[in-house]
Design an enzyme around this catalytic site. Structure first.
Site, mmCIF file in Angstrom:
data_model
loop_
_atom_site.group_PDB
_atom_site.id
_atom_site.type_symbol
_atom_site.label_atom_id
_atom_site.label_comp_id
_atom_site.label_asym_id
_atom_site.label_seq_id
_atom_site.Cartn_x
_atom_site.Cartn_y
_atom_site.Cartn_z
ATOM 1 N N GLU A 99 27.014 -90.588 -99.983
ATOM 2 C CA GLU A 99 26.909 -90.328 -98.553
ATOM 3 C C GLU A 99 26.557 -88.859 -98.368
ATOM 4 O O GLU A 99 26.611 -88.068 -99.296
ATOM 5 C CB GLU A 99 28.214 -90.722 -97.851
ATOM 6 N N ASN A 155 44.682 -87.111 -97.453
ATOM 7 C CA ASN A 155 44.655 -85.706 -97.889
ATOM 8 C C ASN A 155 43.843 -84.794 -96.972
ATOM 9 O O ASN A 155 44.194 -83.625 -96.797
ATOM 10 C CB ASN A 155 44.221 -85.592 -99.353
ATOM 11 N N CYS A 160 40.468 -84.515 -103.879
ATOM 12 C CA CYS A 160 39.852 -85.352 -104.899
ATOM 13 C C CYS A 160 38.975 -84.543 -105.837
ATOM 14 O O CYS A 160 38.767 -84.911 -106.978
ATOM 15 C CB CYS A 160 39.033 -86.445 -104.225
HETATM 16 P P1 NAD Z 1 45.097 -94.955 -101.429
HETATM 17 O O1 NAD Z 1 44.068 -95.681 -102.204
HETATM 18 O O2 NAD Z 1 46.521 -95.173 -101.786
HETATM 19 O O3 NAD Z 1 45.001 -95.309 -99.883
HETATM 20 C C1 NAD Z 1 43.815 -95.092 -99.146
HETATM 21 C C2 NAD Z 1 43.763 -96.060 -97.985
HETATM 22 O O4 NAD Z 1 43.633 -97.396 -98.463
HETATM 23 C C3 NAD Z 1 45.008 -96.050 -97.092
HETATM 24 O O5 NAD Z 1 44.586 -96.130 -95.748
HETATM 25 C C4 NAD Z 1 45.737 -97.306 -97.527
HETATM 26 O O6 NAD Z 1 46.563 -97.839 -96.523
HETATM 27 C C5 NAD Z 1 44.583 -98.235 -97.813
HETATM 28 N N1 NAD Z 1 44.873 -99.343 -98.735
HETATM 29 C C6 NAD Z 1 45.724 -99.351 -99.779
HETATM 30 N N2 NAD Z 1 45.678 -100.550 -100.409
HETATM 31 C C7 NAD Z 1 44.773 -101.309 -99.752
HETATM 32 C C8 NAD Z 1 44.279 -102.642 -99.925
HETATM 33 N N3 NAD Z 1 44.712 -103.429 -100.907
HETATM 34 N N4 NAD Z 1 43.348 -103.101 -99.051
HETATM 35 C C9 NAD Z 1 42.881 -102.316 -98.070
HETATM 36 N N5 NAD Z 1 43.326 -101.054 -97.842
HETATM 37 C C10 NAD Z 1 44.253 -100.543 -98.684
HETATM 38 O O7 NAD Z 1 44.714 -93.420 -101.540
HETATM 39 P P2 NAD Z 1 45.536 -92.178 -100.964
HETATM 40 O O8 NAD Z 1 46.779 -92.028 -101.787
HETATM 41 O O9 NAD Z 1 45.619 -92.281 -99.496
HETATM 42 O O10 NAD Z 1 44.541 -90.961 -101.286
HETATM 43 C C11 NAD Z 1 44.520 -90.284 -102.509
HETATM 44 C C12 NAD Z 1 43.412 -90.814 -103.415
HETATM 45 O O11 NAD Z 1 42.174 -90.714 -102.742
HETATM 46 C C13 NAD Z 1 43.230 -90.028 -104.693
HETATM 47 O O12 NAD Z 1 42.995 -90.931 -105.744
HETATM 48 C C14 NAD Z 1 41.988 -89.196 -104.433
HETATM 49 O O13 NAD Z 1 41.282 -88.785 -105.581
HETATM 50 C C15 NAD Z 1 41.192 -90.109 -103.586
HETATM 51 N N6 NAD Z 1 40.224 -89.377 -102.775
HETATM 52 C C16 NAD Z 1 38.897 -89.426 -103.116
HETATM 53 C C17 NAD Z 1 37.956 -88.706 -102.385
HETATM 54 C C18 NAD Z 1 36.481 -88.715 -102.756
HETATM 55 O O14 NAD Z 1 35.684 -88.229 -101.976
HETATM 56 N N7 NAD Z 1 36.109 -89.257 -103.898
HETATM 57 C C19 NAD Z 1 38.371 -87.947 -101.292
HETATM 58 C C20 NAD Z 1 39.736 -87.927 -100.967
HETATM 59 C C21 NAD Z 1 40.643 -88.648 -101.724
#
Ligand code: NAD
Length: 484
Positions: free
Chosen positions: A465, A153, A286
């Site tokens: 962080e 995002n 997020c």
């Molecule tokens: P996601 O969890 O689908 O993917 C994030 C990353 O994890 C990707 O690079 C993906 O390839 C990797 N990944 C997926 N499964 C994995 C596994 N089993 N092992 C290792 N790596 C794996 O998230 P997304 O759809 O890319 O992002 C959206 C989500 O992120 C939303 O839930 C949002 O709230 C959250 N988010 C949180 C923050 C925060 O600061 N708290 C910031 C931005 C986004």
């Protein structure tokens, strides 16, 4: 066709296995991403350890932080390239990426370099049982090889938010960008080589999560710690992988954040603020607010004002002047968001505005566009109110008392952020301490001072962080005691 290569030990590496990168604006294929497998992960981990034992490990904080300033300067020099590839990957408005994503992406290197250079460690003197003296002092050493697993995002911003402090503390990083947004992490590799960051210190592995680069990297016993931003469910899988070897994790996860507007708020500012927190980046933030609670005397007026704002948002591609809403990231994510739009109707919501797909010109018809959407009238038990949607949508409900607003805000498994709008100082302070979140904004939203702690409570994360708090994860604090 653009090739997104892995970056291992200072070299760009192709693999036999590629997948398409499509742009969300019209779903055209804009590049081929080279997926890393176990051999590439093994090579990157070995190179990272070699870097820690080599020149990088011996560099010292002053030279290290000079190099990180050079990284930031080089990102800024190549600002237009970073902006262009981020826009192609995400489809977000030019105005947003040029003001937030790229400048903050560069700033993350300078801010953390300066913090690490200037942060003191503690020292104590004590009297020993034999009447002598002992002096203790603390040393900070790098954690080691850190896996940085990123979402799509805010690709450059959220990645450098981890890479900046990790490198400033002397670690080596292996970045796994989201499969949806491979570009800026790859471009940053050119910057690293250009400014002279030693080989193996910054590496990039492309691919997916399960059965691909993400899982291979996080399971690798040579990885000393994992910092992850993404969905809570993915965090659970990564935490299970990290359990082997008892390796530390830092998690920034999902949210279902409440926005709370009191009747005494500056009405226009509150409407403008909630417009941003609900719809910015097409709701793919997020920190965004998908649950809005408005005090009853201004409820109807607020719903109508937010409806007018939502309907005034210009939907279009990044470069279109005045555009306020881009597409969702992918066809898959659009399907998810449209599923919730249908579910809201099935659950009995009143659709105040939106709820469907906008009519777009033929050239953009294959893009992942959705209408900004506002609902009212759902019970708090509705799935649309309980689950993170990550789209440009919100439900608005009325409340009467401060206690009721706190109870509504806290009735969730998540605890990332909130935004509260009031002109009463007492209300503001009471709400800030009562709402169970890591981040509380009063009369503002997504306003960041990078020296402050960032992170989520409850299912929204582990650890903090930002500022000196980043040192908690990226360094091992050791104590040395000298008997004099
Ligand atoms: P996601 O969890 O689908 O993917 C994030 C990353 O994890 C990707 O690079 C993906 O390839 C990797 N990944 C997926 N499964 C994995 C596994 N089993 N092992 C290792 N790596 C794996 O998230 P997304 O759809 O890319 O992002 C959206 C989500 O992120 C939303 O839930 C949002 O709230 C959250 N988010 C949180 C923050 C925060 O600061 N708290 C910031 C931005 C986004």
């Amino acid at each position: 066709m653009k090739q997104f290569l892995n970056f291992i030990n200072g070299e760009f590496v192709a693999t036999g296995k590629t997948f398409d990168k499509r742009t969300p604006v019209d779903n055209r294929v804009i590049g081929q991403v080279h997926e890393a497998g176990q051999p590439e992960v093994d090579a990157a981990v070995a190179a990272a350890h070699a870097a820690m034992k080599g020149e990088w490990g011996r560099l010292g904080v002053v030279r290290r932080t000079e190099l990180l300033h050079a990284v930031a300067d080089e990102i800024n020099r190549r600002f237009d390239e970073f902006l262009a590839v981020e826009l192609a990957d995400t489809g977000k408005p030019h105005s947003l990426a040029s003001h937030i994503d790229i400048p903050r992406g560069a700033a993350n290197f300078k801010v953390f370099a300066d913090i690490v250079k200037n942060v003191p460690t503690e020292s104590f003197t004590m009297t020993t049982p034999d009447g002598g003296t002992a002096v203790s002092y603390a040393l900070r050493s790098p954690l080691g090889v850190v896996a940085v697993v990123c979402p799509w995002n805010l690709p450059l911003l959220l990645m450098t938010w981890k890479v900046g402090p990790a490198l400033a503390c002397g670690n080596a990083v292996i970045v796994k960008p989201s499969e949806e947004t491979p570009a800026t992490a790859t471009l940053l590799a050119e910057v690293m080589n250009h400014v002279g960051i030693p080989k193996g210190v910054y590496q990039v592995l492309h691919g997916f999560g399960p059965g691909s680069a993400g899982e291979f990297l996080t399971r690798h016993p040579g990885v000393d710690g994992i910092t992850f931003t993404g969905e809570t469910r993915t965090g659970e899988a990564i935490m299970a992988a990290a359990a082997r070897g008892v390796r530390p994790v830092s998690f920034e996860l999902g949210g279902k954040n409440a926005g709370i507007v009191f009747a005494d708020a500056d009405f226009d500012q509150a409407v403008a603020g909630i417009t941003r927190s609900a719809f910015e980046n097409c709701g793919q933030v997020c920190l965004g607010t998908e649950r809005i609670y408005v005090q009853r005397p201004i409820f109807e007026q607020f719903v109508q004002a937010l409806k007018a704002r939502a309907e005034a948002l210009l939907i279009g591609p990044p470069e279109q002047p005045g555009v306020g809403l881009g597409p969702l990231i992918s066809a898959e994510h659009k399907q998810k968001v449209m599923g919730y739009y249908a579910l809201a109707k099935a659950e009995g919501a009143t659709v105040v505005t939106g709820g469907g797909e906008p009519a777009m010109p033929a050239a953009l018809a294959e893009g992942h566009w959705v209408q900004p959407t506002i609902w009212t009238g759902l019970p708090e038990s509705a799935r649309v109110i309980r689950e993170e949607i990550f789209g440009p949508c919100c439900h608005i409900a009325p409340f009467d008392t401060e206690e009721e607003a706190v109870a509504l805000a806290n009735a969730t498994d998540y605890g990332l952020a909130t935004t509260v709008w009031t002109t009463d100082l007492g209300t503001a302070h009471r709400m800030a301490s009562a709402i169970e979140v890591g981040l509380c904004w009063i009369n503002s939203w997504f306003l960041r001072d990078l020296r402050t702690a960032f992170g989520g409570a409850k299912a929204s994360g582990i650890g903090r962080e930002g500022g000196v708090h980043s040192l908690e994860f990226y360094t091992e604090l050791r104590n040395v005691m000298i008997k004099l």
